[in-house]
Design a protein around this motif. Structure first.
Motif, PDB file in Angstrom:
ATOM      1  N   ARG A  89      -5.751  24.415  -3.828  1.00 26.54           N
ATOM      2  CA  ARG A  89      -4.394  24.062  -3.418  1.00 26.54           C
ATOM      3  C   ARG A  89      -4.238  22.546  -3.399  1.00 26.54           C
ATOM      4  N   ALA A  90      -3.021  22.105  -3.579  1.00 25.52           N
ATOM      5  CA  ALA A  90      -2.751  20.665  -3.577  1.00 25.52           C
ATOM      6  C   ALA A  90      -2.916  20.111  -2.157  1.00 25.52           C
ATOM      7  N   PRO A  91      -3.821  19.159  -1.949  1.00 27.71           N
ATOM      8  CA  PRO A  91      -3.991  18.562  -0.619  1.00 27.71           C
ATOM      9  C   PRO A  91      -2.725  17.788  -0.229  1.00 27.71           C
ATOM     10  N   ARG A  92      -2.508  17.656   1.053  1.00 30.91           N
ATOM     11  CA  ARG A  92      -1.341  16.917   1.526  1.00 30.91           C
ATOM     12  C   ARG A  92      -1.657  16.199   2.825  1.00 30.91           C
ATOM     13  N   GLU A  93      -0.913  15.134   3.081  1.00 26.90           N
ATOM     14  CA  GLU A  93      -1.010  14.400   4.342  1.00 26.90           C
ATOM     15  C   GLU A  93       0.376  14.286   4.940  1.00 26.90           C
ATOM     16  N   LEU A  94       0.441  14.362   6.274  1.00 26.14           N
ATOM     17  CA  LEU A  94       1.722  14.296   6.973  1.00 26.14           C
ATOM     18  C   LEU A  94       1.783  13.057   7.854  1.00 26.14           C
ATOM     19  N   LEU A  95       2.935  12.433   7.887  1.00 24.17           N
ATOM     20  CA  LEU A  95       3.173  11.284   8.751  1.00 24.17           C
ATOM     21  C   LEU A  95       4.444  11.546   9.556  1.00 24.17           C
ATOM     22  N   ASN A  96       4.297  11.657  10.867  1.00 22.74           N
ATOM     23  CA  ASN A  96       5.438  11.842  11.759  1.00 22.74           C
ATOM     24  C   ASN A  96       5.839  10.494  12.349  1.00 22.74           C
ATOM     25  N   PHE A  97       7.125  10.201  12.336  1.00 27.99           N
ATOM     26  CA  PHE A  97       7.585   8.923  12.872  1.00 27.99           C
ATOM     27  C   PHE A  97       9.075   9.026  13.201  1.00 27.99           C
ATOM     28  N   TYR A  98       9.551   8.113  14.047  1.00 28.62           N
ATOM     29  CA  TYR A  98      10.962   8.106  14.435  1.00 28.62           C
ATOM     30  C   TYR A  98      11.776   7.269  13.457  1.00 28.62           C
ATOM     31  N   ILE A  99      12.940   7.798  13.097  1.00 25.38           N
ATOM     32  CA  ILE A  99      13.858   7.047  12.239  1.00 25.38           C
ATOM     33  C   ILE A  99      15.170   6.837  12.967  1.00 25.38           C
ATOM     34  N   GLU A 100      15.866   5.802  12.561  1.00 22.94           N
ATOM     35  CA  GLU A 100      17.146   5.437  13.158  1.00 22.94           C
ATOM     36  C   GLU A 100      17.957   4.708  12.087  1.00 22.94           C
ATOM     37  N   PRO A 101      19.265   4.599  12.236  1.00 19.24           N
ATOM     38  CA  PRO A 101      20.056   3.865  11.248  1.00 19.24           C
ATOM     39  C   PRO A 101      19.522   2.442  11.059  1.00 19.24           C
ATOM     40  N   GLY A 102      19.390   2.014   9.821  1.00 23.18           N
ATOM     41  CA  GLY A 102      18.856   0.684   9.528  1.00 23.18           C
ATOM     42  C   GLY A 102      17.838   0.757   8.404  1.00 23.18           C
ATOM     43  N   ASN A 103      17.006  -0.281   8.311  1.00 24.82           N
ATOM     44  CA  ASN A 103      16.005  -0.378   7.247  1.00 24.82           C
ATOM     45  C   ASN A 103      14.603  -0.241   7.834  1.00 24.82           C
ATOM     46  N   ILE A 104      13.845   0.690   7.305  1.00 25.41           N
ATOM     47  CA  ILE A 104      12.494   0.964   7.788  1.00 25.41           C
ATOM     48  C   ILE A 104      11.517   0.796   6.621  1.00 25.41           C
ATOM     49  N   PHE A 105      10.409   0.097   6.864  1.00 20.78           N
ATOM     50  CA  PHE A 105       9.398  -0.090   5.823  1.00 20.78           C
ATOM     51  C   PHE A 105       8.070   0.501   6.294  1.00 20.78           C
ATOM     52  N   ILE A 106       7.427   1.236   5.390  1.00 18.29           N
ATOM     53  CA  ILE A 106       6.153   1.885   5.695  1.00 18.29           C
ATOM     54  C   ILE A 106       5.104   1.407   4.693  1.00 18.29           C
ATOM     55  N   ASP A 107       4.017   0.892   5.207  1.00 17.05           N
ATOM     56  CA  ASP A 107       2.917   0.401   4.361  1.00 17.05           C
ATOM     57  C   ASP A 107       1.695   1.269   4.629  1.00 17.05           C
ATOM     58  N   ILE A 108       1.191   1.916   3.567  1.00 21.59           N
ATOM     59  CA  ILE A 108       0.070   2.840   3.730  1.00 21.59           C
ATOM     60  C   ILE A 108      -1.041   2.460   2.759  1.00 21.59           C
ATOM     61  N   LYS A 109      -2.248   2.362   3.296  1.00 21.75           N
ATOM     62  CA  LYS A 109      -3.420   2.092   2.468  1.00 21.75           C
ATOM     63  C   LYS A 109      -4.434   3.205   2.673  1.00 21.75           C
ATOM     64  N   ASP A 110      -4.767   3.891   1.595  1.00 22.63           N
ATOM     65  CA  ASP A 110      -5.782   4.945   1.556  1.00 22.63           C
ATOM     66  C   ASP A 110      -5.337   6.256   2.212  1.00 22.63           C
ATOM     67  N   SER A 111      -4.789   6.171   3.433  1.00 17.48           N
ATOM     68  CA  SER A 111      -4.415   7.392   4.144  1.00 17.48           C
ATOM     69  C   SER A 111      -3.276   7.095   5.118  1.00 17.48           C
ATOM     70  N   VAL A 112      -2.463   8.133   5.427  1.00 18.80           N
ATOM     71  CA  VAL A 112      -1.366   7.940   6.384  1.00 18.80           C
ATOM     72  C   VAL A 112      -1.890   7.602   7.773  1.00 18.80           C
ATOM     73  N   LYS A 113      -3.174   7.880   8.007  1.00 19.14           N
ATOM     74  CA  LYS A 113      -3.765   7.525   9.308  1.00 19.14           C
ATOM     75  C   LYS A 113      -3.721   6.021   9.539  1.00 19.14           C
ATOM     76  N   PHE A 114      -3.619   5.252   8.443  1.00 19.39           N
ATOM     77  CA  PHE A 114      -3.612   3.790   8.559  1.00 19.39           C
ATOM     78  C   PHE A 114      -2.225   3.203   8.264  1.00 19.39           C
ATOM     79  N   ALA A 115      -1.201   4.019   8.385  1.00 19.03           N
ATOM     80  CA  ALA A 115       0.165   3.568   8.094  1.00 19.03           C
ATOM     81  C   ALA A 115       0.659   2.577   9.142  1.00 19.03           C
TER      82      ALA A 115
END
Length: 380
Positions: A89-115
């Motif tokens: 099966r295709a492996p997957r990673e999940l990242l839970n986070f809060y969003i709000e109106p505006g601009n959000i930037f996410i930087d991830i290296k290697d794994s979402v654990k280090f987002a």
């Protein structure tokens, strides 16, 4: 209601086709540095009754989502990798986070654990809150791991005993971390989300209503706020001391059964389903209680949340588990009209109703069910 979008990222720009008409916009840009090939990026969140699903492809390590949004909500990013040799099966990673109106930037290296996430004030508040909850979250995770190890080893008794620690830790976390946060920070952007967690599916409606009313008006009137207010009102209508709401639903043979026809007996109104593992696990306890107390003016009425096309699965489960009492369902899964009437979003759940039709207890399980019945029912 679920809204689906399909986005195509070209040079990190997502073209989104959306029918949602909210008042503000959230832009989510991200960079993902990973040696594995990402097949797709998916964004999911709910705002009130609207469930939004969006997707885009990763282009040169970048992704970008744009969505209409008018409140702070928890969102989930799912990164699906291309399967490698030996992976079924295709492996997957999940990242839970809060969003709000505006601009959000996410930087991830290697794994979402280090987002790292910037641009979301609500996410920053949540991370600070999470630090206070971390000791309990860690202990709860350890309990789950220990119980799972015992189950894998075939020691179900040890797993059960270990599992008893979880609700104790959960209650401590709620009272020592969640409640103080709510009382001290009613204006926090994540207060409503924390309140929903604190309430759970079985709560003191009066207490929760008081906390809810301390939240800012704009939060109470948001899509999620309106939905939660409705949940509180339903909980009030089926709280201990209220009269059980009458209903009619068909049994396994299609014959209508009305709740009020059980007046004069103590009745356990039990919500379950054939596909619900915890329900099936609790059923032997219900059978034991039924056999022990059926001669003391006691019976059970089962309401199944099985879905369309599951009539056979429902009746097979009834026969296999020995549920000889009356069982009803409209086979509409969580859209079951009785479940909606009683505010049921998780199962198993139950209500103990006295001969006059008044709710006198709820969510009785295991030995607690037997103790309450023995103390409450008349002796003959």
């Amino acid at each position: 209601m679920r809204v689906f979008h399909r986005s195509l990222c070209i040079l990190s720009i997502c073209f989104i086709f959306s029918s949602s008409l909210f008042s503000q916009v959230v832009n989510i840009e991200g960079r993902f540095e990973n040696k594995r090939v990402v097949q797709g990026v998916y964004l999911n969140f709910s705002s009130g009754r609207v469930d939004v699903s969006d997707s885009c492809t990763l282009v040169e390590g970048k992704f970008h989502f744009t969505q209409q949004l008018e409140e702070v909500v928890m969102a989930t990013l799912i990164f699906v990798y291309r399967p490698q040799m030996g992976e079924k099966r295709a492996p997957r990673e999940l990242l839970n986070f809060y969003i709000e109106p505006g601009n959000i930037f996410i930087d991830i290296k290697d794994s979402v654990k280090f987002a790292t996430i910037s641009g979301s004030q609500s996410q920053k508040v949540y991370l600070d809150f999470s630090k206070k909850a971390a000791p309990y979250s860690k202990k709860m995770a350890e309990v789950v791991a220990q119980a799972s190890n015992s189950l894998r080893a075939g020691d179900t008794d040890a797993a059960r005993k270990i599992g008893l620690q979880f609700p104790i830790l959960e209650k401590e976390k709620k009272e020592r971390v969640l409640l103080p946060f709510l009382l001290e920070n009613p204006g926090s952007p994540i207060a409503l989300s924390i309140l929903v967690q604190y309430a759970g599916f079985d709560f003191d409606a009066v207490k929760i209503d008081s906390i809810f009313n301390s939240l800012p008006t704009v939060v109470r009137n948001s899509p999620s706020g309106v939905q939660f207010r409705e949940k509180i009102e339903v909980a009030k209508s089926v709280g201990i001391g209220t009269y059980a709401l009458n209903f009619t639903q068909n049994d396994t043979l299609g014959n209508p059964v009305t709740l009020s026809s059980f007046k004069g007996k103590y009745l356990l109104l039990d919500f379950w389903a054939s596909w619900c593992a915890p329900c099936r696990k609790e059923n032997p306890n219900l059978v034991k209680a039924y056999n022990a107390f059926k001669d003391r003016d006691f019976t059970i009425l089962g309401v199944s949340l099985d879905g369309p096309g599951q009539h056979k699965a429902w009746t097979d489960a009834i026969r296999k588990d020995g549920l000889v009492w009356t069982n009803v369902s409209d086979l509409n899964r969580k859209g079951n009209e009785v479940a909606i009437l009683y505010g049921i979003t998780n199962i198993p759940q139950n209500f103990l109703i006295d001969p006059q039709g008044r709710i006198i207890a709820r969510n009785l399980k295991g030995e607690d069910l037997h103790k309450i019945l023995d103390r409450t029912l008349p002796r003959k």
